[in-house]
Design an enzyme around this catalytic site. Structure first.
Site, PDB file in Angstrom:
ATOM      1  N   LEU A 136       0.689  -1.444   0.001  1.00 16.88           N
ATOM      2  CA  LEU A 136       0.104  -0.284   0.712  1.00 16.88           C
ATOM      3  C   LEU A 136       1.183   1.214   0.223  1.00 16.88           C
ATOM      4  O   LEU A 136       1.583   1.342   1.103  1.00 16.88           O
ATOM      5  CB  LEU A 136      -0.357  -0.117   1.346  1.00 16.88           C
ATOM      6  N   ALA A 137       0.574   1.990  -1.279  1.00 21.68           N
ATOM      7  CA  ALA A 137       1.394   3.445  -0.918  1.00 21.68           C
ATOM      8  C   ALA A 137       1.239   4.501  -2.322  1.00 21.68           C
ATOM      9  O   ALA A 137       1.083   5.286  -2.465  1.00 21.68           O
ATOM     10  CB  ALA A 137       2.528   2.604  -2.277  1.00 21.68           C
ATOM     11  N   ARG A 145       2.875  14.747   5.711  1.00 21.17           N
ATOM     12  CA  ARG A 145       3.628  15.536   7.474  1.00 21.17           C
ATOM     13  C   ARG A 145       5.186  16.028   6.383  1.00 21.17           C
ATOM     14  O   ARG A 145       6.430  16.122   6.995  1.00 21.17           O
ATOM     15  CB  ARG A 145       3.626  14.268   8.405  1.00 21.17           C
ATOM     16  N   THR A 157      -7.696   1.840   4.572  1.00 25.26           N
ATOM     17  CA  THR A 157      -6.765   0.406   4.176  1.00 25.26           C
ATOM     18  C   THR A 157      -7.457  -0.769   3.030  1.00 25.26           C
ATOM     19  O   THR A 157      -7.486  -0.897   2.056  1.00 25.26           O
ATOM     20  CB  THR A 157      -6.252  -0.093   5.458  1.00 25.26           C
TER      21      THR A 157
HETATM   22  C1  UD1 Z   1      -2.956   1.826  10.672  1.00 24.69           C
HETATM   23  C2  UD1 Z   1      -4.165   0.826  10.869  1.00 24.69           C
HETATM   24  C3  UD1 Z   1      -3.357   0.505  12.809  1.00 24.69           C
HETATM   25  C4  UD1 Z   1      -2.399   0.744  12.566  1.00 24.69           C
HETATM   26  C5  UD1 Z   1      -1.716   1.540  11.520  1.00 24.69           C
HETATM   27  C6  UD1 Z   1       0.112   1.003  11.708  1.00 24.69           C
HETATM   28  C7  UD1 Z   1      -6.266   0.716   9.608  1.00 24.69           C
HETATM   29  C8  UD1 Z   1      -7.206   1.435   9.367  1.00 24.69           C
HETATM   30  N1  UD1 Z   1      -5.370   1.228  10.111  1.00 24.69           N
HETATM   31  O1  UD1 Z   1      -3.585   3.166  11.162  1.00 24.69           O
HETATM   32  O2  UD1 Z   1      -4.881  -0.622  13.310  1.00 24.69           O
HETATM   33  O3  UD1 Z   1      -2.129   0.961  14.293  1.00 24.69           O
HETATM   34  O4  UD1 Z   1      -2.230   1.137   9.966  1.00 24.69           O
HETATM   35  O5  UD1 Z   1       0.649   2.150  11.125  1.00 24.69           O
HETATM   36  O6  UD1 Z   1      -5.788  -0.180   8.804  1.00 24.69           O
HETATM   37  N2  UD1 Z   1      -3.350   3.920   2.646  1.00 24.69           N
HETATM   38  C9  UD1 Z   1      -3.402   3.540   1.525  1.00 24.69           C
HETATM   39  N3  UD1 Z   1      -4.909   4.136   0.954  1.00 24.69           N
HETATM   40  C10 UD1 Z   1      -5.520   4.548   1.464  1.00 24.69           C
HETATM   41  C11 UD1 Z   1      -5.223   4.701   3.113  1.00 24.69           C
HETATM   42  C12 UD1 Z   1      -4.130   3.954   3.447  1.00 24.69           C
HETATM   43  O7  UD1 Z   1      -2.681   2.990   0.517  1.00 24.69           O
HETATM   44  O8  UD1 Z   1      -7.472   4.305   1.238  1.00 24.69           O
HETATM   45  C13 UD1 Z   1      -1.595   3.335   3.182  1.00 24.69           C
HETATM   46  C14 UD1 Z   1      -0.923   5.098   3.150  1.00 24.69           C
HETATM   47  O9  UD1 Z   1      -0.286   5.552   2.304  1.00 24.69           O
HETATM   48  C15 UD1 Z   1      -0.021   3.776   4.681  1.00 24.69           C
HETATM   49  C16 UD1 Z   1      -1.189   2.829   5.167  1.00 24.69           C
HETATM   50  O10 UD1 Z   1      -1.976   2.690   4.238  1.00 24.69           O
HETATM   51  O11 UD1 Z   1       1.023   3.496   4.177  1.00 24.69           O
HETATM   52  C17 UD1 Z   1      -1.647   3.143   6.552  1.00 24.69           C
HETATM   53  O12 UD1 Z   1      -2.340   3.845   6.059  1.00 24.69           O
HETATM   54  P1  UD1 Z   1      -2.914   5.136   7.394  1.00 24.69           P
HETATM   55  O13 UD1 Z   1      -4.194   6.112   6.595  1.00 24.69           O
HETATM   56  O14 UD1 Z   1      -2.106   5.791   7.822  1.00 24.69           O
HETATM   57  O15 UD1 Z   1      -3.251   4.120   8.796  1.00 24.69           O
HETATM   58  P2  UD1 Z   1      -3.380   4.592  10.307  1.00 24.69           P
HETATM   59  O16 UD1 Z   1      -4.376   5.083  10.268  1.00 24.69           O
HETATM   60  O17 UD1 Z   1      -1.489   4.419  10.624  1.00 24.69           O
END
Ligand code: UD1
Ligand code: CA
Length: 457
Positions: free
Chosen positions: A8-9, A15, A79
């Site tokens: 996932l990227a 930030r 995600t």
């Molecule tokens: C997510 C987890 C959380 C975990 C944390 C660890 C979920 C709902 N939550 O939260 O339980 O503790 O990671 O770091 O999964 N991304 C996409 N497309 C999207 C959303 C995200 O590609 O639509 C990618 C982002 O680039 C990132 C990763 O997924 O690399 C995590 O996404 P982020 O929104 O940062 O999730 P967290 O809120 O950190």
């Protein structure tokens, strides 16, 4: 095992305050996402699916050499939604491993355990216990005991005060049977505080379906640490470099200061070699035993054989240095330099596409380009090979035993014969025969009573 990795990227990475995709920011000289890609390959992934977001053209161009399927996630709806973009290509009989482009330092061995666990259950989850779990999804277990059955993951933003106290958190990394992933994704909704499709909801679904969730805990938190800003990236860079320094020292190499070495690529070093402070190694560098590298050297894609000494502030690229050679201080070896045994190049000598034979020396201030220099040759200070006429490059050949006086220009193409001597200050325009002396300077005149010009009023 048929392994598919979904990276996932698609996140915006605001930030980082950057105009480029977060996952392209480099750690140890390659994009963060390339570390994740390399780890996926070393796990033996049959398929790698990369989920990317808006403005991804630069990302795809930079990662042109990746063998992956690119899956566009137009809107970042969570995600689970991100994984869904890739899921059409996930075979039912495969194991899917979910990784993140901004979590660069997960070890292959850690993931191997996770993936192997899925052979006897549907999902296995990578967790970590943190002193400060703020922001992370919490692992909720039966009776709140870390050894008990996992019930669900609750996101920080959705957690009650009681659940916020849990220190075991979701790393986001999980392995799941392909068939089960495909079945569950459609069942995940977005009824939560962020209105997002959470991949983490899969855990509660699986539990309700009667599955037991396997977990693996990482002990090194950095393995699952994501990068959100440049400070975190710099911190992970130092952790990575410390790890590289440890490997080298364990192999019998001394480092003046393990905190002041940077390895951006693969470095192999033989025993009893010594590396002084602030050296940078790039690409594939192979150093033999009992070699000394002075302070501040930059060495890229180069082989250095046993017992050679590289003195301070030398910059070396795509070169070969044989045994018992001495280089530097302040030497520049450009692509195609080859120093044969016992040869020496000193300060402010630049070499490019040039072979320097055994026991030959160029000790000071020279440019040696497109040259083939034999054994026992002495290149005087200030010698220049004039290899370029503005359009084409030409070769200079200097045969064994030749002595090139200081401040000589060799106008290529030109050959200096065996044991020939070139007087200082000579411009060599024609081939020089063996065992001869060539000079091109005019004899010295003296003008008595000469007045220096004076400044006009
Ligand atoms: C997510 C987890 C959380 C975990 C944390 C660890 C979920 C709902 N939550 O939260 O339980 O503790 O990671 O770091 O999964 N991304 C996409 N497309 C999207 C959303 C995200 O590609 O639509 C990618 C982002 O680039 C990132 C990763 O997924 O690399 C995590 O996404 P982020 O929104 O940062 O999730 P967290 O809120 O950190
Ligand atoms: Ca995150």
């Amino acid at each position: 095992m048929n392994l598919s990795v979904i990276i996932l990227a698609a996140g915006a990475g605001t930030r980082m305050r950057s105009s480029k995709s977060k996952v392209l920011h480099e750690l140890a000289g390659i994009p963060m996402v390339e570390h994740v890609y390399n780890t996926s390959n070393s796990l033996g992934a049959n398929k790698i699916l990369m989920v990317y977001g808006h403005g991804g053209d630069a990302l795809i161009n930079r990662c042109e050499h990746f063998n992956v399927d690119w899956k566009l996630q137009e809107k970042q709806l969570g995600t689970a939604h991100a994984v869904q973009q890739a899921s059409t290509t996930i075979d039912d009989d495969s194991v899917a491993l979910i990784l993140y482009g901004d979590v660069p330092l997960t070890k292959m061995e850690t993931l191997e355990t996770l993936v192997n666990d899925v052979s006897h259950n549907n999902i296995s989850l990578l967790t970590v216990t943190l002193d400060d779990p703020t922001g992370y999804g919490r692992i909720v277990r039966e009776n709140n005991s870390t050894s008990n059955k996992v019930l669900s993951i609750v996101e920080h933003k959705d957690a009650s005060d009681e659940i916020k106290k849990i220190k075991e958190v979701n790393t986001g990394i999980l392995a799941i049977k392909g068939s089960y992933l495909n079945e569950c994704l459609n069942r995940i909704g977005n009824n939560n505080s962020q209105g997002e499709y959470y991949l983490t909801d899969i855990i509660e679904l699986a539990v309700n379906d009667g599955n037991k969730i396997f977990t693996t805990q990482v002990t090194n938190a950095y393995e699952v640490e994501g990068v959100n800003d440049r400070k975190q990236l710099a911190r992970l860079e130092r952790i990575y470099q410390q790890g590289m320094a440890d490997i080298i020292m364990n192999n019998g190499v001394s480092l003046a200061d393990p905190k002041r070495i940077d390895i951006r690529g693969e470095l192999s070093v033989g025993i009893d070699s010594f590396i002084d402070i602030n050296c940078l190694f790039e690409g594939k560098v192979s150093i033999g035993s009992n070699v000394t590298i002075g302070a501040g050297c930059i060495i890229k894609n180069t082989t250095i054989a046993d017992n050679s000494v590289i003195k301070a502030y030398s910059v070396i690229e795509d070169s070969i240095i044989d045994e018992h050679c001495e280089v530097g201080p302040f030497t520049r070896l450009r692509p195609g330099a080859h120093l044969k045994n016992n040869s020496r190049v000193g300060n402010f000598v630049e070499m490019k596409n040039t072979k320097l034979g055994e026991n030959s020396k160029a000790s000071h201030l020279s440019y040696l380009g497109d040259s083939d220099i034999g054994k026992n040759v002495n290149i005087g200070a200030g010698t220049i090979t004039c290899n370029y006429d503005g359009a084409n490059k030409f070769k200079t050949i200097i045969k064994d035993g030749a002595f090139i006086g200081s401040d000589t220009q060799l106008i290529a193409p030109v050959t200096v014969g065996t044991n020939a001597t070139i007087g200082a200050g000579t411009t060599v325009t024609k081939d020089v025969e063996d065992n001869t002396l060539s000079l091109s300077r005019s004899s010295q005149r003296t003008i008595k009573g000469w007045q220096r010009p004076t400044k006009k009023q």
